[in-house]
Design an enzyme around this catalytic site. Structure first.
Site, PDB file in Angstrom:
ATOM      1  N   ASN A 130       6.038  -1.492 -14.307  1.00  0.00           N
ATOM      2  CA  ASN A 130       5.118  -0.978 -13.283  1.00  0.00           C
ATOM      3  C   ASN A 130       4.446  -2.185 -12.635  1.00  0.00           C
ATOM      4  O   ASN A 130       4.712  -3.346 -12.994  1.00  0.00           O
ATOM      5  CB  ASN A 130       4.091  -0.020 -13.913  1.00  0.00           C
ATOM      6  N   LYS A 131       3.564  -1.919 -11.710  1.00  0.00           N
ATOM      7  CA  LYS A 131       2.867  -2.970 -10.950  1.00  0.00           C
ATOM      8  C   LYS A 131       2.326  -4.060 -11.863  1.00  0.00           C
ATOM      9  O   LYS A 131       1.798  -3.770 -12.938  1.00  0.00           O
ATOM     10  CB  LYS A 131       1.734  -2.313 -10.157  1.00  0.00           C
ATOM     11  N   ARG A 180       6.157   2.582   0.054  1.00  0.00           N
ATOM     12  CA  ARG A 180       6.232   1.966  -1.260  1.00  0.00           C
ATOM     13  C   ARG A 180       5.914   3.000  -2.341  1.00  0.00           C
ATOM     14  O   ARG A 180       5.525   4.105  -2.012  1.00  0.00           O
ATOM     15  CB  ARG A 180       5.252   0.779  -1.338  1.00  0.00           C
ATOM     16  N   GLY A 181       6.065   2.567  -3.597  1.00  0.00           N
ATOM     17  CA  GLY A 181       5.880   3.505  -4.700  1.00  0.00           C
ATOM     18  C   GLY A 181       7.240   4.100  -5.042  1.00  0.00           C
ATOM     19  O   GLY A 181       7.992   4.498  -4.135  1.00  0.00           O
ATOM     20  N   ALA A 182       7.555   4.152  -6.336  1.00  0.00           N
ATOM     21  CA  ALA A 182       8.921   4.481  -6.748  1.00  0.00           C
ATOM     22  C   ALA A 182       9.442   5.818  -6.190  1.00  0.00           C
ATOM     23  O   ALA A 182      10.511   5.843  -5.559  1.00  0.00           O
ATOM     24  CB  ALA A 182       9.000   4.441  -8.273  1.00  0.00           C
ATOM     25  N   GLN A 192      -3.095  -2.661  -3.692  1.00  0.00           N
ATOM     26  CA  GLN A 192      -2.767  -1.230  -3.562  1.00  0.00           C
ATOM     27  C   GLN A 192      -3.876  -0.360  -4.151  1.00  0.00           C
ATOM     28  O   GLN A 192      -4.074   0.771  -3.708  1.00  0.00           O
ATOM     29  CB  GLN A 192      -1.440  -0.914  -4.276  1.00  0.00           C
ATOM     30  N   ASP A 206       7.872   2.180 -12.354  1.00  0.00           N
ATOM     31  CA  ASP A 206       8.973   1.955 -11.402  1.00  0.00           C
ATOM     32  C   ASP A 206      10.342   2.094 -12.055  1.00  0.00           C
ATOM     33  O   ASP A 206      11.320   2.428 -11.397  1.00  0.00           O
ATOM     34  CB  ASP A 206       8.841   0.578 -10.755  1.00  0.00           C
ATOM     35  N   ARG A 226      14.666  -3.480  -2.199  1.00  0.00           N
ATOM     36  CA  ARG A 226      13.765  -3.836  -3.315  1.00  0.00           C
ATOM     37  C   ARG A 226      14.491  -3.506  -4.622  1.00  0.00           C
ATOM     38  O   ARG A 226      15.123  -2.451  -4.726  1.00  0.00           O
ATOM     39  CB  ARG A 226      12.432  -3.063  -3.245  1.00  0.00           C
TER      40      ARG A 226
HETATM   41  O1  MRU Z   1       4.930  -2.631  -5.099  1.00  0.00           O
HETATM   42  P1  MRU Z   1       4.608  -1.166  -5.045  1.00  0.00           P
HETATM   43  O2  MRU Z   1       3.339  -0.886  -4.341  1.00  0.00           O
HETATM   44  O3  MRU Z   1       5.773  -0.360  -4.529  1.00  0.00           O
HETATM   45  O4  MRU Z   1       4.411  -0.763  -6.568  1.00  0.00           O
HETATM   46  C1  MRU Z   1       4.203   0.575  -6.882  1.00  0.00           C
HETATM   47  C2  MRU Z   1       3.878   0.801  -8.304  1.00  0.00           C
HETATM   48  O5  MRU Z   1       3.943  -0.084  -9.127  1.00  0.00           O
HETATM   49  C3  MRU Z   1       3.551   2.206  -8.702  1.00  0.00           C
HETATM   50  O6  MRU Z   1       2.649   2.228  -9.769  1.00  0.00           O
HETATM   51  C4  MRU Z   1       4.851   2.918  -9.141  1.00  0.00           C
HETATM   52  O7  MRU Z   1       5.811   2.841  -8.139  1.00  0.00           O
HETATM   53  C5  MRU Z   1       4.628   4.312  -9.499  1.00  0.00           C
HETATM   54  S1  MRU Z   1       4.287   5.257  -8.104  1.00  0.00           S
HETATM   55  C6  MRU Z   1       4.139   6.878  -8.408  1.00  0.00           C
END
Ligand code: MRU
Length: 344
Positions: free
Chosen positions: A246-247, A45-47, A195, A236, A88
């Site tokens: 973002n999250k 996970r994470g962009a 997270q 994201d 996703r």
């Molecule tokens: O749902 P996730 O855990 O994939 O969400 C991730 C985030 O929101 C991060 O802050 C974002 O991807 C930036 S990661 C460098």
């Protein structure tokens, strides 16, 4: 630094992040279905990590193609990309990687199937290596914003675990640490999937960064009473006007930061900007399984039948963002103009 994602023996090797912080488990995704599920379940996970996962996924999904028919190969390549695109919806890095892969036949119009496979392999590793250098460049730019004695805040996990191996927002902290700056980080736990508690707290304590974990609803009081000096988050997808997805919870933090006069920085590479989208309300926001809210770490915490709203992300309007930290430097307002200037 820990490698979140790798390509080994024709498999996409990931750290299964659903097992952290209890266990550090590597998982080899040997089929597209396994990788798709790993993305959907947030094992990876994470962009930026999703960008690398998509690139390696296309590599894995096309290498076994049999035959010399270019047209059939292109059809198969597009099928793989279409499938991974359904995993996703919000992190645009995933789509940028898929787009780069779909371009290969156009970039090499006379390449054979073997030639195209080679080009896809090269591109996948290029996306992977670029993430490593870009994150370090962002970290170096962002570290200039941190002063000795600062107390900082972050949400979710925008660290090594969200990228190939360094991080965006947390990369800024790693770069500041390398410069011997003294600072503390308050990490929001990030309900519903934690997270912040599971991943950021794990990463930062391993890196020996002074970290305090708080629940999300403590952010306001911590900003007011603990003297938070800046907030750093990842993103994201960022629209052309600077609105940033973002999250879930990031928007709330930005509102609180504004109220308390605290700078709010979004750390993200070029691949997280989506200049085809003009404003944040056009960013697709993933809604996830209601069970994630009815439960906490797998245990029921609410009536089984209660209605739930579970958006995985929110959009922070550009006017609440102080600046973007990118690999090309720090982007200040007016974002519509500066984003265009720096990236087009
Ligand atoms: O749902 P996730 O855990 O994939 O969400 C991730 C985030 O929101 C991060 O802050 C974002 O991807 C930036 S990661 C460098």
């Amino acid at each position: 630094m820990i490698r979140t994602i790798q390509y080994k023996n024709n498999a996409v090797r990931i750290i299964d992040q659903t097992k952290l912080p209890q266990k550090l488990v590597y998982k080899d995704c040997r089929s597209l279905r396994t990788l798709w599920l790993a993305i959907r379940r947030l094992e990876v996970r994470g962009a930026p990590a999703l960008g690398a996962a998509a690139a390696f996924g296309v590599l894995m999904g096309t290498q076994d193609f049999k035959g010399e028919d270019r047209k059939l190969f292109i059809r198969s390549l597009n099928k793989v990309c279409d499938y991974l695109a359904t995993s996703r919806p919000t992190a645009v890095n995933l789509f940028h990687s898929l787009e780069a892969m779909r371009m290969m036949p156009w970039l090499y119009p006379s390449a054979s199937v073997a030639g195209l496979k080679g080009a896809i392999r090269k591109k996948a590793f290029e996306i992977y290596e670029t993430d490593r250098t870009v994150c370090r460049a962002m970290g170096d730019h962002g570290a200039k914003l941190i002063r000795n004695g600062d107390r900082l805040m972050t949400i979710c996990n925008a660290g090594a675990l969200a990228t190939v191996d360094y991080g965006t927002a947390l990369g800024v902290f790693y770069s500041a640490q390398k410069r011997n700056k003294r600072f503390e980080v308050f990490a929001c736990e990030t309900r519903p999937l934690l997270q912040g508690a599971r991943l950021t707290a794990w990463e930062l304590t391993h890196a020996r960064i002074n970290t305090t974990l708080i629940t999300d609803n403590m952010a306001a009081v911590v900003m007011r009473d603990k003297g938070i000096r800046a907030v750093f988050t990842g993103a994201d997808r960022i629209a052309a006007n600077g609105d940033a997805a973002n999250k879930i919870g990031t928007y709330g933090l930005a509102v609180l930061a504004k109220h308390h006069g605290i700078p709010f920085y979004v750390v993200a590479p070029r691949t997280t900007f989506d200049l085809s989208i003009l404003k944040g309300s056009d960013i697709p926001i993933e809604e996830r399984d209601p069970q994630e809210v009815r439960q906490l770490a797998g245990r029921p915490v609410a009536p089984k039948t209660v209605s739930v709203f579970n958006p995985a992300f929110d959009v922070t309007p550009h006017d609440l963002i102080t600046a973007f930290v990118t690999e090309r430097g720090i982007i200040k307002k007016p974002f519509k103009k500066t984003i265009k200037q720096i990236f087009s």
